[in-house]
Design a protein around this motif. Sequence first.
Motif, PDB file in Angstrom:
ATOM      1  N   ILE A  79       0.839  -1.202   0.000  1.00 40.43           N
ATOM      2  CA  ILE A  79       0.000   0.000   0.000  1.00 40.43           C
ATOM      3  C   ILE A  79       0.874   1.253   0.000  1.00 40.43           C
ATOM      4  O   ILE A  79       0.581   2.234  -0.697  1.00 40.43           O
ATOM      5  CB  ILE A  79      -0.950  -0.006   1.217  1.00 40.43           C
ATOM      6  CG1 ILE A  79      -1.978  -1.132   1.077  1.00 40.43           C
ATOM      7  CG2 ILE A  79      -1.656   1.341   1.367  1.00 40.43           C
ATOM      8  CD1 ILE A  79      -2.812  -1.363   2.324  1.00 40.43           C
ATOM      9  N   ARG A 116     -14.329  -3.265   3.626  1.00 44.15           N
ATOM     10  CA  ARG A 116     -13.594  -2.457   4.607  1.00 44.15           C
ATOM     11  C   ARG A 116     -14.222  -2.595   5.996  1.00 44.15           C
ATOM     12  O   ARG A 116     -13.509  -2.662   7.003  1.00 44.15           O
ATOM     13  CB  ARG A 116     -13.567  -0.995   4.148  1.00 44.15           C
ATOM     14  CG  ARG A 116     -12.704  -0.099   5.017  1.00 44.15           C
ATOM     15  CD  ARG A 116     -12.496   1.272   4.391  1.00 44.15           C
ATOM     16  NE  ARG A 116     -11.457   1.227   3.368  1.00 44.15           N
ATOM     17  CZ  ARG A 116     -11.669   1.345   2.074  1.00 44.15           C
ATOM     18  NH1 ARG A 116     -12.903   1.498   1.622  1.00 44.15           N
ATOM     19  NH2 ARG A 116     -10.673   1.308   1.209  1.00 44.15           N
ATOM     20  N   TYR A 152      -6.524  -4.438   5.701  1.00 46.91           N
ATOM     21  CA  TYR A 152      -5.863  -3.551   4.740  1.00 46.91           C
ATOM     22  C   TYR A 152      -6.142  -3.933   3.289  1.00 46.91           C
ATOM     23  O   TYR A 152      -5.739  -3.215   2.372  1.00 46.91           O
ATOM     24  CB  TYR A 152      -4.350  -3.562   4.978  1.00 46.91           C
ATOM     25  CG  TYR A 152      -3.951  -2.937   6.292  1.00 46.91           C
ATOM     26  CD1 TYR A 152      -3.880  -1.556   6.438  1.00 46.91           C
ATOM     27  CD2 TYR A 152      -3.666  -3.729   7.398  1.00 46.91           C
ATOM     28  CE1 TYR A 152      -3.531  -0.983   7.645  1.00 46.91           C
ATOM     29  CE2 TYR A 152      -3.317  -3.162   8.613  1.00 46.91           C
ATOM     30  CZ  TYR A 152      -3.246  -1.787   8.728  1.00 46.91           C
ATOM     31  OH  TYR A 152      -2.903  -1.224   9.922  1.00 46.91           O
ATOM     32  N   ASP A 156      -7.835  -1.314   1.003  1.00 44.59           N
ATOM     33  CA  ASP A 156      -6.929  -0.216   0.650  1.00 44.59           C
ATOM     34  C   ASP A 156      -5.935  -0.659  -0.421  1.00 44.59           C
ATOM     35  O   ASP A 156      -5.552   0.131  -1.294  1.00 44.59           O
ATOM     36  CB  ASP A 156      -6.175   0.268   1.891  1.00 44.59           C
ATOM     37  CG  ASP A 156      -7.095   0.943   2.897  1.00 44.59           C
ATOM     38  OD1 ASP A 156      -8.064   1.586   2.459  1.00 44.59           O
ATOM     39  OD2 ASP A 156      -6.853   0.817   4.106  1.00 44.59           O
TER      40      ASP A 156
END
Length: 265
Positions: free
Chosen positions: A60, A143, A154, A157
């Motif tokens: 990320i 999420r 995560y 994301d």
Amino acid sequence: MGQECSRPRPGTPLKVIGVGLPRTGTSSLSAALEILLNEPVYHGGTQVIRGPEHQVRNWIKILNQWPTNDAGLHEENKNILKETLDGFAAVNDVAPIYAYLQDLVVMYPDAKFICSTREVESWEKSFEMLGASFLPLLLTVFRFVLWPLPTLRYFPDFIAGVRRLMGNLFGEDVVPTRKTYFAHEKLLRESIPEDRLVFVSVKDGWEPLCRALDMAVPEGVPFPKVNDAKAVDELMGQSIRRGVTRWGLVVGFVCVVGAYVYRQI
């Protein structure tokens, strides 16, 4: 896509860098590489979901710091790549590496770049179920549901970052079409020396892959056949069930505590 993540083996040189798009047989290719190399293979789909949390957070970070004109950030991302891939003989199905192909060519001068392919019509059709308006909603649900789970919290994301990357590189950030397929191939041919880039179809079995890696065909071992979409669905289904269960425990605990406090009033 394996059900368990691979563990790095310190000192293992990176020999193969898989650069195929998702749903081109990447899971089958990863399984085949594990058999051929008999060493750890980093398959992105499994590692991002089941691997150590710091790995998905690093991906990320790379995605959020790209594109950049800052030489320092670029070098930092290269170091993260090297740290993440250290100890693996092969890496496959990790979209962020599309942005660092030329760097990887230099960083791993002995590695072969293997691109898994698929008939473009079939590949395009495999994404039709992901409607452009449906995916953002799906990520929002993920999420929330996955928030109680380490690493998995995560994942949305990571997917959002991959969407931005694909949009910047290929012009499509939600549902890819043949535009992405051919733009991806063009990027590979422009970034990787011809003698180090090999296109293979998992439908063709062992021979093309073994020829590319100058290895013997495994005797009596069938070529792995893993359905990419089914593997992803199964893994995400398990993850969602874990998330719902964890939320149930949280809600149950809150209810018990609330009832106890209420009785004390």
